[in-house]
Every structure is written in C-alpha cells, then in structure tokens.
Design a protein around this motif. Structure first.
Motif, PDB file in Angstrom:
ATOM      1  N   ILE A  27       0.839  -1.213   0.000  1.00  0.00           N
ATOM      2  CA  ILE A  27       0.000   0.000   0.000  1.00  0.00           C
ATOM      3  C   ILE A  27       0.868   1.255   0.000  1.00  0.00           C
ATOM      4  N   VAL A  28       1.960   1.223   0.753  1.00  0.00           N
ATOM      5  CA  VAL A  28       2.893   2.369   0.749  1.00  0.00           C
ATOM      6  C   VAL A  28       3.385   2.627  -0.673  1.00  0.00           C
ATOM      7  N   SER A  29       3.781   1.565  -1.371  1.00  0.00           N
ATOM      8  CA  SER A  29       4.265   1.711  -2.753  1.00  0.00           C
ATOM      9  C   SER A  29       3.186   2.305  -3.648  1.00  0.00           C
ATOM     10  N   SER A  30       1.941   1.843  -3.461  1.00  0.00           N
ATOM     11  CA  SER A  30       0.840   2.339  -4.292  1.00  0.00           C
ATOM     12  C   SER A  30       0.577   3.815  -4.031  1.00  0.00           C
ATOM     13  N   PHE A  31       0.557   4.204  -2.755  1.00  0.00           N
ATOM     14  CA  PHE A  31       0.385   5.625  -2.425  1.00  0.00           C
ATOM     15  C   PHE A  31       1.503   6.457  -3.066  1.00  0.00           C
ATOM     16  N   CYS A  32       2.712   5.940  -2.987  1.00  0.00           N
ATOM     17  CA  CYS A  32       3.851   6.672  -3.554  1.00  0.00           C
ATOM     18  C   CYS A  32       3.722   6.812  -5.065  1.00  0.00           C
ATOM     19  N   ARG A  33       3.300   5.736  -5.746  1.00  0.00           N
ATOM     20  CA  ARG A  33       3.146   5.797  -7.208  1.00  0.00           C
ATOM     21  C   ARG A  33       2.121   6.842  -7.624  1.00  0.00           C
ATOM     22  N   GLU A  34       1.095   7.037  -6.789  1.00  0.00           N
ATOM     23  CA  GLU A  34       0.052   8.007  -7.112  1.00  0.00           C
ATOM     24  C   GLU A  34       0.403   9.411  -6.631  1.00  0.00           C
ATOM     25  N   GLY A  35       1.611   9.578  -6.075  1.00  0.00           N
ATOM     26  CA  GLY A  35       2.026  10.898  -5.617  1.00  0.00           C
ATOM     27  C   GLY A  35       1.408  11.290  -4.286  1.00  0.00           C
ATOM     28  N   ARG A  36       0.824  10.337  -3.571  1.00  0.00           N
ATOM     29  CA  ARG A  36       0.171  10.628  -2.282  1.00  0.00           C
ATOM     30  C   ARG A  36       1.185  10.403  -1.162  1.00  0.00           C
ATOM     31  N   ASN A  37       2.179  11.264  -1.148  1.00  0.00           N
ATOM     32  CA  ASN A  37       3.298  11.067  -0.219  1.00  0.00           C
ATOM     33  C   ASN A  37       2.894  11.288   1.232  1.00  0.00           C
ATOM     34  N   ASP A  38       1.929  12.192   1.458  1.00  0.00           N
ATOM     35  CA  ASP A  38       1.469  12.408   2.838  1.00  0.00           C
ATOM     36  C   ASP A  38       0.803  11.148   3.381  1.00  0.00           C
ATOM     37  N   ASP A  39      -0.021  10.507   2.519  1.00  0.00           N
ATOM     38  CA  ASP A  39      -0.689   9.269   2.954  1.00  0.00           C
ATOM     39  C   ASP A  39       0.318   8.156   3.196  1.00  0.00           C
ATOM     40  N   SER A  40       1.364   8.103   2.347  1.00  0.00           N
ATOM     41  CA  SER A  40       2.383   7.059   2.538  1.00  0.00           C
ATOM     42  C   SER A  40       3.135   7.285   3.841  1.00  0.00           C
ATOM     43  N   GLU A  41       3.404   8.558   4.176  1.00  0.00           N
ATOM     44  CA  GLU A  41       4.113   8.863   5.430  1.00  0.00           C
ATOM     45  C   GLU A  41       3.274   8.440   6.634  1.00  0.00           C
ATOM     46  N   LYS A  42       1.951   8.713   6.550  1.00  0.00           N
ATOM     47  CA  LYS A  42       1.064   8.331   7.660  1.00  0.00           C
ATOM     48  C   LYS A  42       1.052   6.817   7.843  1.00  0.00           C
ATOM     49  N   LEU A  43       1.051   6.088   6.717  1.00  0.00           N
ATOM     50  CA  LEU A  43       1.022   4.629   6.800  1.00  0.00           C
ATOM     51  C   LEU A  43       2.330   4.078   7.356  1.00  0.00           C
ATOM     52  N   VAL A  44       3.433   4.716   6.999  1.00  0.00           N
ATOM     53  CA  VAL A  44       4.734   4.297   7.546  1.00  0.00           C
ATOM     54  C   VAL A  44       4.741   4.501   9.065  1.00  0.00           C
ATOM     55  N   GLU A  45       4.168   5.615   9.507  1.00  0.00           N
ATOM     56  CA  GLU A  45       4.089   5.861  10.947  1.00  0.00           C
ATOM     57  C   GLU A  45       3.212   4.816  11.639  1.00  0.00           C
ATOM     58  N   LYS A  46       2.120   4.423  10.932  1.00  0.00           N
ATOM     59  CA  LYS A  46       1.244   3.394  11.489  1.00  0.00           C
ATOM     60  C   LYS A  46       1.996   2.064  11.592  1.00  0.00           C
ATOM     61  N   MET A  47       2.824   1.768  10.593  1.00  0.00           N
ATOM     62  CA  MET A  47       3.653   0.550  10.627  1.00  0.00           C
ATOM     63  C   MET A  47       4.500   0.534  11.893  1.00  0.00           C
ATOM     64  N   ARG A  48       5.136   1.670  12.125  1.00  0.00           N
ATOM     65  CA  ARG A  48       5.993   1.755  13.310  1.00  0.00           C
ATOM     66  C   ARG A  48       5.177   1.538  14.585  1.00  0.00           C
ATOM     67  N   GLY A  49       3.965   2.155  14.597  1.00  0.00           N
ATOM     68  CA  GLY A  49       3.103   2.001  15.765  1.00  0.00           C
ATOM     69  C   GLY A  49       2.674   0.559  16.000  1.00  0.00           C
ATOM     70  N   GLU A  50       2.569  -0.215  14.914  1.00  0.00           N
ATOM     71  CA  GLU A  50       2.183  -1.631  15.015  1.00  0.00           C
ATOM     72  C   GLU A  50       3.391  -2.528  15.302  1.00  0.00           C
ATOM     73  N   GLY A  51       4.554  -1.900  15.446  1.00  0.00           N
ATOM     74  CA  GLY A  51       5.746  -2.674  15.778  1.00  0.00           C
ATOM     75  C   GLY A  51       6.538  -3.166  14.592  1.00  0.00           C
ATOM     76  N   PHE A  52       6.168  -2.711  13.379  1.00  0.00           N
ATOM     77  CA  PHE A  52       6.914  -3.103  12.179  1.00  0.00           C
ATOM     78  C   PHE A  52       7.941  -2.028  11.852  1.00  0.00           C
ATOM     79  N   VAL A  53       9.182  -2.424  11.726  1.00  0.00           N
ATOM     80  CA  VAL A  53      10.222  -1.472  11.346  1.00  0.00           C
ATOM     81  C   VAL A  53      10.254  -1.383   9.822  1.00  0.00           C
ATOM     82  N   PRO A  54      10.006  -0.184   9.241  1.00  0.00           N
ATOM     83  CA  PRO A  54      10.064  -0.045   7.773  1.00  0.00           C
ATOM     84  C   PRO A  54      11.416  -0.533   7.253  1.00  0.00           C
ATOM     85  N   ASP A  55      11.384  -1.394   6.244  1.00  0.00           N
ATOM     86  CA  ASP A  55      12.615  -1.977   5.724  1.00  0.00           C
ATOM     87  C   ASP A  55      13.058  -1.282   4.438  1.00  0.00           C
ATOM     88  N   ILE A  56      14.040  -1.844   3.786  1.00  0.00           N
ATOM     89  CA  ILE A  56      14.608  -1.239   2.586  1.00  0.00           C
ATOM     90  C   ILE A  56      13.568  -1.151   1.465  1.00  0.00           C
TER      91      ILE A  56
END
Length: 871
Positions: A225-254
């Motif tokens: 989903i992060v990749s899809s948001f990024c492809r559509e230029g929705r960088n704010d939404d991708s940033e929010k989702l990355v933060e949610k990942m961190r909140g769920e205990g997932f460390v964003p990877d490469i």
C-alpha cells in the motif's frame, strides 16, 4: 504391472536420448495387443516428462493426440491424470486442460479430489488463461468439490491479475460460507489487486480489517500500500502509513524506503528523495536501513531525469567505489545522453572498458537512441562501426533506432538500405522495424514500394500485426479511400492480417492462412482512425454504425473515440449532438479531457454562444485542467468575432501570465478585431507586442498591412510595406496591387512609383499588372520617360510568365550566409517578450506607440510561414 515397470526403466535409461525413448514408447504402443497398449500408457507420465524436458514439441503434440484417441480404462486413469499434471506444470496448459476435460467427460465420478484442480489453476494463472479458471471453478461447484483456502487464493489471484477486483472481492467474501478462512496470503493477494488498479484506499480498508478475521497484518501488505500511495504521488498518505507501521511494531525496511524514493523521483521531487536517502546513509544514528544497490540506482536515475548531473555524478562515483555494476553505468550513460553530453558519455564507455566491464548491447543502444533523437544520424551510424570493432554485434534495436531516425527526417532510401544491411548481417528485422519503414513509405505516397515491403514481410515471416494493418488503414483514410479502409477493418475481424489481400492484385501474396491470428484483430486505434476519417467526411451515420460494431466486438470506447464525435459535431455546429455524445461518454466513466473542452469551445464559438465559453473555461480551471494554446486561441477568436475584444485581450494577458506562449494566431484575431472597431492605435500596440514575442513573422506583417489597407489607412500601409520590403518578405499574402491602385486614385503617384522602384531595386519578382495604374498615372502627369521605363519593365516581366512575389535569389545585395539566417531566427525566437507584452496590453497609446514603423532597422531576409487556418 511388471511389464509396465520394465518399460519405465528402459525409458528412464534413455532420458539423455529422448528420441530413442520416444521410438521405444511408440514401438510398444504399436503392438496390436491391448495389453501392450495398457503397458505403454502406464508409462505415459515417464515419456511425457522426457519429452517436456527435451522440448520436443511435435512429439508432445503426437502424444497428446494418442492419449485423446485411446480408450481409457480405470487401470490407466491415474497415469492420464499424471500426464495432465505434468503438462499443466510445464507451460502446456492448453493440452492439460483439453485432456482434463476429456477425462472429466469419461469418468466424472473419479475426479473427486482438489489437488488436480489446484495444479490446473496454477498453470492457468501462469499463462493468464482466465477463461480456463472460470470453467474450473464452475466445475468444482458442479462436482461439489470443496475448495481449500489455497484454491481460493489461486482464484482470487487470477481475477486480480485480470483487474477483476470486484469479482475477486466477492469470492473473498464467499470464503467463510465455503468453510475456508482467509490467511495472510489471501489478504496480500487482494490488497495487491486493489493497488494495481489504483484503489489503494480499498487495500487500506482491507488491511484494517485483517485482525477481525484473526489474521495479523504483515510488512508485505503495508509495503504494497505504501508503494501504491507513492506511485500516485500521495506522499502524505504514505508517510502516515509508515508511521502506522511503526506504531504496530513493524520497522520499515529497505523495500519501504526504496518505494518512497522511487515514487518521489518519478514525480520529480528528487530533493525530497535525496533527504530520505541521506537519512538512510546515517543509519547508525537513526536506525534506518542502509541504502542498497537499488537505492543508489534510484537516486542516480532521479538526478539524471531532472538534469542534476553534478549530483548524479557524485552518486555514480560513490557507486563505483563500492560496487561497479553494468546497470549503474547504463543509467549514468542514459542520463548523459538525454542531456546531450555525448563526450562525457564516450568517456564513461572508455572507463567501463578500462575496468573490464565491457559495454553491453544495451549500453550502445542508449547512445544510438540519443543520437538518433537529436538527428545526429552520421554519428549514430558510426556507433555501429564502434560496436563491431569492440566485438558487439548490433541487434534489431540498434538498427531500429537508426532506421527510425532516417524515417523521421524523410531519408527513406537510407532506411531501406539499412534494412538490407541488417539482413546481410544476419540481424532479422521484426514487425516493429518494418512497420516504421512501411509507415514512412505510405506517408510519402510511395505505395508500390510499400506493397513490396509488405510482401517481403509476409514471405520472411516477420508477422503482419495490428500495427501493420493500422498503418494501411490510416494511409487509405488519408488518401480518401474510405471504402477500402472499411473493407479491410471488417476483414481483419474474420481473417486477421490476410484482410490486406483485399487491397488489390499486388497484395494477393499476403493472403496467408498462417496469419489469421488473434494478434491482428482491430483495436481502438484501428476504429478511432476510421471513425475520424468518416466524421471528417461528414459520414456520421456510417461512423455511428461502426461505433456500434466496435462495442459489439467488446471494445470499450475510450475518451479518444468519444472526442472524435464531439470534435466533428462541434466543428459542424451540431452542438446538441455533441452534448448527447458527451452525456453518454460521462455515463460510461470517461471524463472530459483537454481535447473535449477545446472541441466544445469551438462549437460554442461557431454558434456565437460567448457566455457559455466563459463558463467552460471556468469549469476547466475548477477541475484542474490547464488550457493550452489551442484553447486560448479558439476562445480569443470567437470573443473577437463576438465583439468582446476587451475579454479577448484579458485572455491573452492571462495566457502569458500562465506561461502559455502565444503564437501568431493568438494575435491575428486581436489585430483584426481592433482594426474592425476601428482602433488602429490599439491594433498597433498588439502588433508590436506580437513582433516582440513571435519575431519578425511575415504573417503578422501581411495581416496588419491588409487590415490597414482595407480601412483606407494608405499612409500607414505604405510605411508598413516599406518595412516589409526591407526585411525581404515574400509578397504573396500582401495586397500590394490594391495599395498601388488606391494611391494612384488618390493622386499619390510619386508614392506608388517609389514603392515600385524599391520592389525592383530589392530584386522582387511580382505581378506585372501592378505597374499598370502607376504607368497610367505617370502618363497623365506628363512624366512619360518614367512611364516608358515602367512599361518596358512590365513587358520584360510579362515575358517571364510566372509571378514569384518574392526576392530574386540572384539579387546581389541579398546574398548572405546560411548560418546568419539561422542565428537571426534564433535571436527573434529565444525571448518570449512577456514583460513587454504585459506592459503594452495594459495601456492604450496614441499614434504609432513605441516609434513609427519607418524607424525599424532593416533585418536580414527571413522566409517565414504563411497563415494557415487553425480551425
């Protein structure tokens, strides 16, 4: 069973000699006894594996036919199932499916397990055979075979791969009813399906619902989903989702970070991507993943794309220090070539060779493509020699780039020679290469050569595809032979490319049954080409019929097809018809494009519905569709015709503020409108603005001259004509004879005589009839000597016959260097003059504005375009 086992052992001993194994199998099968048949078919899975591994296609076909014609017994049933499984797993899904259907019809009660269905589904998905998938699912339901979660995952994947996400979601919702629970793979497949069709929000909803199904979200789903948001230029939404990942205990990877960097670079936001990249390099402080080769290459490509070559070079040097790779060199090469840095690109090639990284064919093709696009064809040709010296054989892409380059500048003979060179060097052209040349030959009217090329394409087996047919259809439409074009399109639906045989006796050789394939069916481009030609010819009834046929072929029209109707209806003033098409277009989910608005503005202008034009332009702005030069020019034209000159002037001001550079037509309508009012002072203001922006265009001068002359402004028209003669413009669009006649009627004989003398002195050839009123006027004044001189000149010009209306190229004072001409044109076109224009349009000056025309310095000769109708 013992005899069967012996045969299997013999076949396995000859695995490395598949032809011998096949002969042994056939020899046993050819025995007249039924027992031998049974032994042979029990060994069918073994021989099938051997043949598949050896890719013996003809023998596989024969085995397939033998099995379908054999009477099956329960004892051999399991062997037949095994062969179905082998074929399904080995890219022979058609044969596997046919055999399965055969078994299904003969022994329906024996097919009770899910395993074979799963194997077949996997093969269907691999080869994208959605029709088979649908049949298999229905058959499972019919046979009451309970699907597994894995089965549902395969079915959902097949639907998602075909962009049928609604059907996939429906199947997902049915899983609990069938006793199956979605797992993390089910969610991952459906989320990816949503993201592929541009519905990442639906994917996010599904992600948020995972826990309610007892399935924990995973990093893969988040990254999708992060990749899809990024492809559509929705960088704010991708940033929010990355933060949610961190909140769920997932460390964003490469993967997460590379997706964000890739999307930002594609959007041109390379500096934002660079900040993320720099943070990744400082991972010891931030705990972020270290950049990998993909990260470095993404940044290198991003910097190259926006022309930040110094930054790109820094990245490239960093890559070289840690990990030389061919891919990085090729990205850097492409960046240098794209920005015209060919000397630097050559240096990179040498560096590669020095480091033992020999440039690949792709590396050379990058150079070839860049040189051809810039028209540097001799340099591009030299690349082929360089490749051969370095032991790299040019491929079809290499030759294709050069051939396209020759065709783009009209050097078709050079392209034909190159095609022969390709074949001489054992590099077989493909359909794409031949289509390029075919298009150019047809475009230049060299039909017999195009026919010969088509024949050779057929003989050599290069494959006549839909593109080939589209080229012919387009050529026929362009030459007005619509009936033949329609005939070919109808034939394509039945006979494929063999429909080209209908073109005439010279094409009979193209009618080849082997070419009747689905890859030569008419597509949207075929129909759009024909629809445009029919509408252009006013054959709307036939166009509507063709449109219905297209939909009958399950080809959903796109906005291009709808816009064809809208444009031609508007052009003919049939606004109600155009709006009916528009209503249907929007009902089918096709939104108005820039072309749609341009057509509607044209139609409203023809109907003099000026108020509605303003409304459409406001609607465009609300929807974020930026007007282009065509939009503004059309609106300005009809505002001027509707005597809304002030609105038109404001529109010209607006387009320049929005960096839409006006052209000659933008000013043409305004100058005409001000002269019609009449307001010659403002007309002169606009004219001077036009010259400052568009350069010394002959069309501007002829328009201004003719308007002044029509309004009886003889003195100003004379001054302008003298400026025209000083610039060496052609006189074909100047009504100079009318000026001379009008001056003579006003007894301005000396002025008229002066103009003629200047035209003759400048080396102009012109209509000798222009001399008549001046000769008569001089005679009445008693100036018979000058009248006789003009009369002799008239007789001399009349004897030549052809009227050139331009400067004699042999005139001594007009000789000049070609490079000076080029530099002169560049001088007048490099500055858009927007500042001068904006200043001029905000005030109305008295008299001739910024100095009279006679103060203009004579310019070098610049042969320029005539006006053309832009409707």
């Amino acid at each position: 069973m013992e005899q069967s086992g012996k045969l299997v052992k013999v076949l396995l001993k000859n695995t490395n000699n598949p032809r011998l194994a096949w002969r042994i199998f056939k020899r046993v099968l050819s025995s007249p006894s039924n027992e031998s048949h049974g032994i042979s078919f029990s060994a069918a899975p073994t021989i099938a594996r051997i043949l598949v591994r050896a890719k013996m296609h003809e023998e596989i076909d024969e085995l397939h036919s033998l099995m379908l014609s054999s009477p099956i017994e329960n004892a051999k049933f399991s062997s037949f199932l095994s062969v179905v499984s082998i074929f399904a797993k080995s890219d022979y899904i058609d044969k596997a499916f046919t055999q399965f259907q055969f078994l299904r019809s003969r022994f329906p009660e024996n097919l009770t397990g899910i395993y074979l269905y799963n194997v077949l589904l996997e093969g269907c998905i691999k080869e994208r055979r959605v029709d088979f998938v649908s049949w298999l699912y229905k058959d499972m339901v019919l046979c009451r075979i309970a699907p597994q979660t894995y089965t549902f995952n395969l079915l959902i994947r097949a639907l998602c791969d075909s962009s049928c996400v609604d059907a996939a979601r429906k199947l997902f919702d049915e899983m609990p009813e069938k006793g199956c629970k979605p797992n993390e793979f089910t969610f991952g497949i459906l989320v990816r399906g949503y993201c592929r069709v541009g519905l990442p929000d639906k994917g996010l909803e599904l992600l948020n619902s995972m826990e309610s199904f007892g399935v924990l979200p995973n990093k893969v789903v988040y990254n999708t989903i992060v990749s899809s948001f990024c492809r559509e230029g929705r960088n704010d939404d991708s940033e929010k989702l990355v933060e949610k990942m961190r909140g769920e205990g997932f460390v964003p990877d490469i993967v997460t970070f590379n997706s964000r960097i890739s999307a930002l670079c594609k959007e041109g936001k390379v500096l934002d991507a660079s900040r993320i990249f720099r943070d990744m390099e400082l991972d010891e402080y931030l705990g972020l993943p270290r950049p990998n080769r993909i990260t470095y290459n993404l940044m290198l490509k991003g910097f190259c794309k926006v022309g930040m070559l110094e930054e790109a070079k820094t990245i490239f040097e960093s890559i070289k220090e840690n990990d030389d790779s061919m891919q990085s060199y090729n990205i850097w090469l492409q960046g240098l070539v794209r920005h015209g840095k060919f000397i630097e690109a050559e240096t990179v090639l040498k560096q590669m060779i020095d480091k033992g990284i020999w440039p690949s064919i792709y590396s050379y093709n990058i150079l070839m493509d860049g040189l051809c696009k810039l028209g540097m064809l001799s340099d591009a040709k030299a690349i082929i020699g360089l490749m051969k010296r370095n032991g790299v054989s040019p491929d079809v892409v290499t030759y294709g780039c050069l051939l396209h380059g020759y065709c783009s500048v009209g050097k078709v003979d050079a392209a034909k020679s190159l095609l022969q060179e390709m074949m001489k060097n054992n590099c077989l052209p493909n359909a794409y290469t031949c289509n390029i040349l075919l298009h150019s030959l047809w475009k230049l009217g060299r039909i017999s050569e195009a026919e010969e090329l088509l024949r050779k394409m057929n003989e050599k087996g290069y494959g006549l595809d839909t593109v080939t047919c589209n080229i012919i259809v387009d050529g026929l439409c362009g030459s007005g032979d619509l009936d033949k074009a329609i005939e070919i399109v109808k034939g394509m639906r039945v006979h494929g490319s063999a429909a080209l045989g209908n073109l005439g006796n010279s094409y009979i050789g193209l009618v080849d049954d082997s070419l009747i394939e689905n890859n030569c069916l008419p597509d949207l481009i075929t129909y759009s080409t024909l629809l445009n030609a029919l509408c252009k010819a006013g054959k709307f009834a036939e166009a509507k019929k063709l449109f219905a046929e297209m939909m009958g072929e399950k080809l959903q029209p796109d906005y291009v097809a709808y816009n064809i109707f809208i444009h031609h209806f508007c052009k003919q003033g049939k606004l109600s018809s155009a709006f009916r098409v528009l209503k249907d277009m929007e009902k089918k989910g096709c939104h108005k494009s820039l072309e749609t608005y341009n057509s509607l503005i044209l139609g409203l202008g023809i109907k003099n519905q000026i108020f509605e034009i303003h409304g459409l332009m406001d609607e465009m702005k609300e929807k974020g569709i930026s007007p282009n030069i065509c939009t503004y020019n059309t609106a300005i034209k009809y505002l001027c015709e509707g005597e809304k000159v002030e609105d038109a002037t404001n529109l010209l001001d607006e387009m320049m503020q929005k960096n839409v550079s006006p052209n000659v037509f933008s000013f043409k309508y305004l100058i005409g409108a001000f002269c019609k009012v009449p307001d010659f002072d403002m007309a002169q203001e606009v004219f001077e603005t036009a010259v400052s922006i568009c350069g010394q265009k002959e069309g501007l001068y002829s328009l201004m001259f003719n308007e002044l002359l029509a309004a009886g402004q003889l003195l100003k028209a004379t001054e302008l004509l003298e400026a025209v003669l000083d610039r060496g413009f052609e006189l074909g669009n100047f009504h100079y004879k009318n000026l001379l006649e009008s001056l003579c009627k006003k007894d301005e004989i000396e002025v008229a005589s002066g103009i003629l003398h200047k035209m003759i002195d400048k080396g102009y050839g012109f209509d000798p009839a222009a001399l008549m009123p001046v000769i008569d006027g001089l005679g009445k004044m008693g100036n018979k000597k000058e009248a006789n001189n003009f009369a002799e000149k008239m007789m001399e010009m009349a004897s030549v016959g052809e009227v050139q209306n331009k400067v004699d190229p042999n005139a001594r004072h007009l000789h000049q260097n070609n490079w000076q001409n080029i530099l002169h044109r560049h001088h007048f076109n490099r500055d858009d003059g927007s500042g001068i224009a904006l200043k001029s349009l905000t005030r109305v000056k008295k008299g001739w504005g910024q100095g009279d025309l006679s103060s203009f310095e004579p310019q070098r000769v610049d042969y320029l375009d005539y006006f053309e109708d832009d409707d």
